[in-house]
Structure formats: structure tokens, C-alpha cells
Design an enzyme around this catalytic site. Structure first.
Site, PDB file in Angstrom:
ATOM      1  N   ASP A 142       0.863  -1.184   0.000  1.00 30.78           N
ATOM      2  CA  ASP A 142       0.000   0.000   0.000  1.00 30.78           C
ATOM      3  C   ASP A 142       0.901   1.236   0.000  1.00 30.78           C
ATOM      4  O   ASP A 142       1.504   1.568   1.021  1.00 30.78           O
ATOM      5  CB  ASP A 142      -0.899   0.009   1.237  1.00 30.78           C
ATOM      6  CG  ASP A 142      -1.974  -1.078   1.209  1.00 30.78           C
ATOM      7  OD1 ASP A 142      -1.754  -2.119   0.562  1.00 30.78           O
ATOM      8  OD2 ASP A 142      -3.016  -0.893   1.851  1.00 30.78           O
ATOM      9  N   LYS A 210      -6.933   3.278  -3.382  1.00 28.27           N
ATOM     10  CA  LYS A 210      -7.322   3.304  -1.967  1.00 28.27           C
ATOM     11  C   LYS A 210      -7.521   4.753  -1.534  1.00 28.27           C
ATOM     12  O   LYS A 210      -6.738   5.634  -1.898  1.00 28.27           O
ATOM     13  CB  LYS A 210      -6.225   2.623  -1.144  1.00 28.27           C
ATOM     14  CG  LYS A 210      -6.421   2.636   0.355  1.00 28.27           C
ATOM     15  CD  LYS A 210      -5.270   1.875   1.036  1.00 28.27           C
ATOM     16  CE  LYS A 210      -5.309   2.018   2.549  1.00 28.27           C
ATOM     17  NZ  LYS A 210      -4.174   1.310   3.209  1.00 28.27           N
ATOM     18  N   LYS A 246     -10.350   0.262  -2.405  1.00 23.79           N
ATOM     19  CA  LYS A 246     -10.264   0.051  -0.966  1.00 23.79           C
ATOM     20  C   LYS A 246     -10.525   1.357  -0.219  1.00 23.79           C
ATOM     21  O   LYS A 246      -9.663   2.217  -0.139  1.00 23.79           O
ATOM     22  CB  LYS A 246      -8.875  -0.488  -0.586  1.00 23.79           C
ATOM     23  CG  LYS A 246      -8.670  -0.691   0.924  1.00 23.79           C
ATOM     24  CD  LYS A 246      -7.274  -1.236   1.222  1.00 23.79           C
ATOM     25  CE  LYS A 246      -6.988  -1.288   2.713  1.00 23.79           C
ATOM     26  NZ  LYS A 246      -5.633  -1.828   3.007  1.00 23.79           N
TER      27      LYS A 246
END
Length: 310
Positions: A142, A210, A246
Site C-alpha cells: 500500500d 485506496k 479500498k
């Protein structure tokens, strides 16, 4: 722009503007949809299976990470049919411990990298962060974008860093850790910027986009997530590649999670209703999902000691 396609700036700046009033109205409408009891049971189990159970604190210890990994594998030790979470998300120095604890369970280890959460470091430092996490066994990375570069219109720098980070996700066997690109939408200021960031990241090779680090407010919101869902839908239609989404930060209740699942179903369809394509970045959400699940199975809420504290 440096390594980015020459047409990228034109593409990003040529994207249609977001109708903020219409967007927020649609998000609010989707958030009020009611679902049947049987569908709610299914939705809660699905949401549990989509959780990236997360600890990203300076006080993290090996013991805390092991406990979190065990909870991710068996969220409800009293119920063997309760689904497992999707992944455990930790800092790079805790990846090895999480990986060893999860063993052959099939759960993923996600690791934040690239000078998370600020992104304020040289590219060499950011890539070293990624290499360390991948070498330790991270299945997913991430990364955070350089919001300062993005907001000043330096899309090429952001593009190049995403491309370089994806390359750093490569393993010796030719496979690569999946790359989730974090926008920190609370700092991007406008929904138009969220749409541009989505397209930029997907064009650069992101496997997931995300919303947030969870360190800045506002974090995930329904309108922001709706912009990102529309972007991945349109990107697949145009480019033929599916990208996951996400939302992370601020999603704490089953009711909230179900609102997001309704939005996914109504916006991009069943193809995204799977942990491979939609995740929740959360720490406390899992506890509420478990309590609501127990309520539906037994007809009453469990005591405060039913779930472990994270």
C-alpha cells in the site's frame, strides 16, 4: 512530464467534471437502501472477508501483530464457519512476523510503504521501503502518492513514482506483490482531483486504488468512494483491465460497511463484490461485524468480552 505518456495530462485534464451535488445525492440515496435479513447476513459475512485488519501504530509489537494475525484467521473462535478476513496490514518491519503467523492460511500480508503516511522522502528511500517489505514476504504493498506533487500539477512525478513502485514489487520468480495506491483523499480537496488521481494511478499500473491512510480526516466517505468506483468501471470499459477499490479510515460499523457494499453492487456490479476487488481498511470494523453477526445468529447481542480489543 517525464516517463508518463505524453497524452496523460490531456487525458486527466479532459476528464468530465464531477457534479458534486448529484454525486452526494446519489451517495446519500444508496446509503439509505434497506436490505432483507437474509441479504444482511450474507453482506456481513462478505464484509468480514473483505477486511484488511490493520495496525499501523508506533507502539506496534510482535505480540500485537501475532494476535492480530490470529484474529484475522479466526475472527470468531467459537464459530468455525465464520469467514476469515482478507489480509493483515502492517508496517514493513512487521511483515515477517505476520507472514510466519498466517502460515499456509491463505490470508494476505499487506504492508504500507513509500514513507507512509506522509510520502515525504526521496524516491530511493521509498523504493527501499518497498523492497524490504516484498523481501520479507508482503503479498500486497500500500503506497502513498506525493500529494504535494499532484496538487501542483506535477502528474509526471506521481506517475513515475507509481511505475517505479510497481517495478519494486517484483519478486525473483517474476510475480509481483499487488500494488494499492493511496490518494489521501482528505488532502486532495476536490472530487475532480479524486477522479484524476484514480485515472493516473490506474494508467500507471495500480492493482487497487485506496482512499486514505487513516491518519487524516476526512478519510473514506461514500461520495469519494463513489467517484473511485465510477473511475474503475469506466477504466475497465475503456482499457479492459479491472482495478480494485479500498476505502480506508472511519468505517467502523456494520451499517456503514453494508452501505459501501450496496454502492459497489449498484455502481460496478457483482464483479467487484469479492475480496480480490474490494477491501475495507479497518481495525475496529471487524468487531462490530462480529457482534452484529452474533446478534443475527442468536437473537441477542453478546457481552463486551465477546470480541477481542485491537
Amino acid at each position: 512530464m517525464t516517463g508518463a505518456p505524453a497524452s496523460l495530462r490531456r487525458t486527466l485534464e479532459g476528464l468530465p467534471g464531477v457534479d458534486q451535488v448529484g454525486l452526494e445525492a446519489r451517495a446519500a440515496t444508496l446509503g439509505t437502501r434497506s436490505i432483507k435479513t437474509t441479504s444482511k447476513q450474507w453482506a456481513i459475512d462478505l464484509a468480514i472477508s473483505m477486511v484488511d485488519l490493520t495496525t499501523l501504530e508506533g507502539s506496534d509489537t510482535p505480540g500485537k501483530v501475532r494476535a492480530l494475525a490470529n484474529k484475522a484467521m479466526r475472527p470468531d473462535p467459537t464459530d468455525p464457519v465464520c469467514p476469515a478476513a482478507a489480509a493483515v496490514c502492517v508496517y514493513p518491519d512487521m511483515v515477517k512476523i505476520a507472514k510466519e503467523t498466517l502460515g499456509t492460511s491463505g490470508l494476505k500480508v499487506a504492508s504500507v510503504a513509500t514513507a507512509f503516511p506522509s510520502g515525504r522522502a526521496s524516491l530511493d528511500v521509498k523504493l527501499a521501503d518497498v523492497h524490504d517489505a516484498v523481501a520479507a514476504g508482503a503479498d500486497e504493498i500500500d503506497m502513498v502518492i506525493d500529494r504535494g506533487a499532484f496538487l501542483t500539477g506535477n502528474y509526471g512525478l506521481v506517475f513515475d513514482e507509481i511505475v517505479a513502485t510497481r517495478e519494486a514489487c517484483a519478486r525473483p520468480d517474476g510475480s509481483h506483490a499487488h500494488l494499492k495506491v493511496i490518494f489521501e483523499t482528505g488532502e486532495l480537496q476536490t472530487h475532480d482531483n479524486v477522479r484524476r488521481a484514480s485515472w493516473l494511478a490506474m494508467t500507471a499500473g495500480a492493482d487497487f486504488i485506496k482512499t486514505s491512510t487513516g491518519k487524516i480526516q476526512p478519510a473514506a466517505t461514500l461520495p469519494v468512494t463513489l467517484v473511485m468506483l465510477e473511475a474503475v468501471r469506466d477504466f475497465r470499459e475503456q482499457e479492459g483491465r479491472q482495478v480494485g477499490v479500498k476505502p480506508a479510515g472511519g468505517i467502523r460499523t456494520s451499517k456503514d460497511a453494508i452501505k459501501y457494499l450496496v454502492m459497489v453492487n449498484e455502481t460496478v456490479g457483482e464483479d467487484w463484490l469479492h475480496p480480490d476487488w474490494f477491501r475495507f481498511g479497518a481495525s475496529s470494523l471487524l468487531n462490530d461485524l462480529l457482534q452484529q453477526r452474533q446478534k443475527m445468529l442468536t437473537g441477542h447481542y453478546s457481552g463486551p468480552d465477546y470480541v477481542t480489543l485491537d
